[in-house]
Scaffold this active site. Structure first.
Site, mmCIF file in Angstrom:
data_model
loop_
_atom_site.group_PDB
_atom_site.id
_atom_site.type_symbol
_atom_site.label_atom_id
_atom_site.label_comp_id
_atom_site.label_asym_id
_atom_site.label_seq_id
_atom_site.Cartn_x
_atom_site.Cartn_y
_atom_site.Cartn_z
ATOM 1 N N SER B 156 -5.747 6.779 -4.696
ATOM 2 C CA SER B 156 -4.991 6.766 -5.946
ATOM 3 C C SER B 156 -5.784 6.016 -7.017
ATOM 4 O O SER B 156 -6.957 6.332 -7.233
ATOM 5 C CB SER B 156 -3.613 6.147 -5.703
ATOM 6 O OG SER B 156 -2.747 6.410 -6.776
ATOM 7 N N ASP B 322 0.529 16.473 -2.189
ATOM 8 C CA ASP B 322 0.396 15.503 -3.294
ATOM 9 C C ASP B 322 0.442 16.262 -4.615
ATOM 10 O O ASP B 322 -0.483 16.997 -4.948
ATOM 11 C CB ASP B 322 -0.943 14.761 -3.135
ATOM 12 C CG ASP B 322 -1.158 13.691 -4.202
ATOM 13 O OD1 ASP B 322 -0.347 13.604 -5.151
ATOM 14 O OD2 ASP B 322 -2.136 12.934 -4.084
ATOM 15 N N HIS B 355 1.899 12.180 -2.296
ATOM 16 C CA HIS B 355 0.829 11.255 -2.698
ATOM 17 C C HIS B 355 0.755 10.038 -1.784
ATOM 18 O O HIS B 355 -0.326 9.526 -1.480
ATOM 19 C CB HIS B 355 1.065 10.818 -4.147
ATOM 20 C CG HIS B 355 0.024 9.889 -4.658
ATOM 21 N ND1 HIS B 355 -1.298 10.252 -4.797
ATOM 22 C CD2 HIS B 355 0.086 8.588 -5.034
ATOM 23 C CE1 HIS B 355 -1.999 9.225 -5.259
ATOM 24 N NE2 HIS B 355 -1.183 8.217 -5.404
#
Lengths: 378, 378
Positions: B156, B322, B355
């Protein structure tokens, strides 16, 4: 039953409000009465009373489907589909669109006066469901002398009402058009709504919903709720195409917290302009109704069973970039309708606009609706 | 340069904070000094100083990658990947993880004391970028005597830092692992962050950021921001599987506005617990840094050009569910790396967790990282 006299709209259509004594028995068990319903009609009923079309509106929409909004001055929200020469045409159809109960454009909602106290209901307004909205519409049709609907049609939450109609009133619906909608609110749908509700309730001006007396409303919270929801109405690709990473004004990062990116400015505008035309408590009530919505749940877990008494024809439309109520949700409905023996057509349309596509330029949508409506009269 | 003495963690690893005089020249042009950096290390540098791994953390994470969080008491956020017998192993690697500047777990951020005033910076803290975070990490590595990184890795926002490292310090990075990340923040990414920032700023307790003196923080706004963001970390299917439309407690709708659905209760909990461990101003600054992030933009619009001086090997990993940083974003990076002549492997892993998958149980991720790290030593 006292009818507030209609007054002519500046363009076409009649702006009306009716007070029905009811009371209306709600899904919660509570009784609502009187039931005010604000609505617009376009066109006239034909001799055999076979041309009535009920249009159901989405979460933040209203009865001004094809006439100017009194607050924003904007044209009707479905002017592309409804009007002279359009698939739904006052020259051929008697068109009715009513503000849903729970809302704030003239129908009974949290801002209405509670006859028991003489004060606005605020959060003492009973929690309503999509089915309750439909029952109120049926009361209105009774009042207007409309026994049967040639078609009930709606997009998004309007589609939820349209799909609920033949489950509650199977003898009153000949055909049903459900656009960009679903048969039940998913966990993600509920989650996004809960963020919006929490944003409103976190605003100190909300005050448990009792903000009507001084007019100081929870605008900041409502704006945040609208911003979060608005993202879900658009597609990622559509946002990228419309805004990308383009900057505001002098085209340089400010290294601050003003709206540097165009998409930030756009979202802030969406939030602020929404506050001018919508009541925060109504937003709470209507999102709650949508979250409670699950047609199968109300029929022992079987969606097909909900339609066994219906004889309606159905038309389902989804959009390929809609991630709020994606195509898979429409497919679930079509499968259930077929399992129930109903006649149901389905088309997924291509659009860059995400969920909002049902409100925007989409000639294919007009062709599909026009074809379905004319197919019924052939 | 004054180093605050390290103290032993109760498990393993060293909890340290260092004050580097700097000043650090930021992308905005502002100078930041002193620069406090809180970090953890695990394992020891080997003789030829070739085993250093820098782990970069995500938006709301911290330096406690493999040791207990001092506030929540939870195990390190990447304990599945980092630890004895894991792909990143203190027995073999010298592991460094530092709290990013702008954050609130010991590194310089809006809650730090501004030496010019003796008061917390609050919104007078300079706006930072992902590259600024990386430059501060480089200062820390200088301090620790780490010239070169065997690997820089992150998921991320951590992946954004990892990918930025070889663009700023091409001679210091031998390999780079970027998980569930992107080379630029999209319009939709910015839009979701803007909702969060507006929720915080709409909280009257925010007071322009000056809330440190009395400890009355904009918790309600921060909780709403977290709730909105949290939805984007999960997949629609994952939410449906985990919660569906299941109700709380006595399994009946209350026809009220309490958390009826489990997903509502879960989201509220996520919001409330976040407020206990994170500073609202830090949330503003870090989301701003992420929104400003666009590696190509900083290299004349060419992502490939950013890596021309790099000799690093790259490993890209995405997850199929995601939708925050979808696989397409990783593909853009891989294509640019290949265009720049870099060695880059890429895998899309399957996971139901959206995610958040990079933080959760995913044996394939461990195998990919392990294989990539060992491949480099073969």
């Amino acid at each position: 039953m006292a009818t507030i006299p209609p007054h002519e709209d500046s363009r076409f259509g009649l702006r009306r409000q009716v007070r029905l004594t009811g009371p209306l028995r709600l899904d919660s068990g509570a009784m609502l009465g009187p039931v005010d319903i604000a609505y617009e009609t376009y066109g006239a009923m034909n001799a055999d009373r076979s041309n009535a079309i009920l249009i159901c509106h989405a979460l933040t929409m209203d009865q001004y489907v094809a006439s100017e909004h009194p607050v924003t001055g904007k044209p009707g929200w479905w002017w592309r589909l409804v009007g002279e020469g359009k698939p739904i045409d006052p020259a051929r159809h008697f068109i009715v669109c009513a503000n849903v109960i729970g809302s704030c454009l003239g129908s009974s909602g949290p801002a209405s006066i509670d006859p028991a106290t003489g004060e606005p209901y605020a959060m003492r307004f009973p929690v309503i469901t999509i089915a309750d909205m439909v029952r109120a519409q049926a009361m209105l049709l009774d009042h207007l002398g409309v026994d049967r609907l040639a078609t009930v049609i709606g997009g998004s939450m309007g589609g939820m009402q349209a799909l609920t109609w033949p489950t509650l009133f199977p003898d009153r619906v000949e055909s049903c058009i459900v656009i960009a909608s679903t048969a039940r609110h998913s966990a993600q749908n509920i989650a996004f709504h809960e963020v919006g509700r929490q944003a409103i309730m976190a605003d100190p001006n909300w005050r448990g919903g009792d903000y009507y007396a001084d007019g100081v409303t929870p605008g900041a919270g409502l704006a945040v709720a609208r911003m979060a929801a608005h993202i879900t109405y658009l597609s990622e690709a559509g946002l990228t195409e419309k805004f990308g990473r383009r900057l505001q004004g002098r085209n340089a990062k400010t290294f601050g917290f003003d709206a540097d990116f165009q998409v930030e400015s756009y979202l802030r505008h969406q939030g602020l302009s929404f506050v001018e035309r919508f009541d925060a408590n109504s937003y709470l009530y209507i999102t709650r109704a949508m979250d409670y919505y699950d047609i199968a749940e109300d029929h022992g877990g079987s969606l097909a069973r909900a339609f066994t008494a219906s004889k309606a024809r159905f038309c389902l439309v989804s959009f390929d970039t809609d991630w709020l109520y994606p195509t898979a949700e429409s497919r679930v409905i079509v499968h259930a309708l077929h399992a129930s023996g109903a006649q149901a057509s389905f088309v997924e349309l291509s659009s860059p606009f995400g969920h909002d596509a049902f409100l925007l330029e989409c000639p294919e949508l007009n062709r599909v609706v026009d074809g379905f409506l004319k197919g019924g009269r052939a």
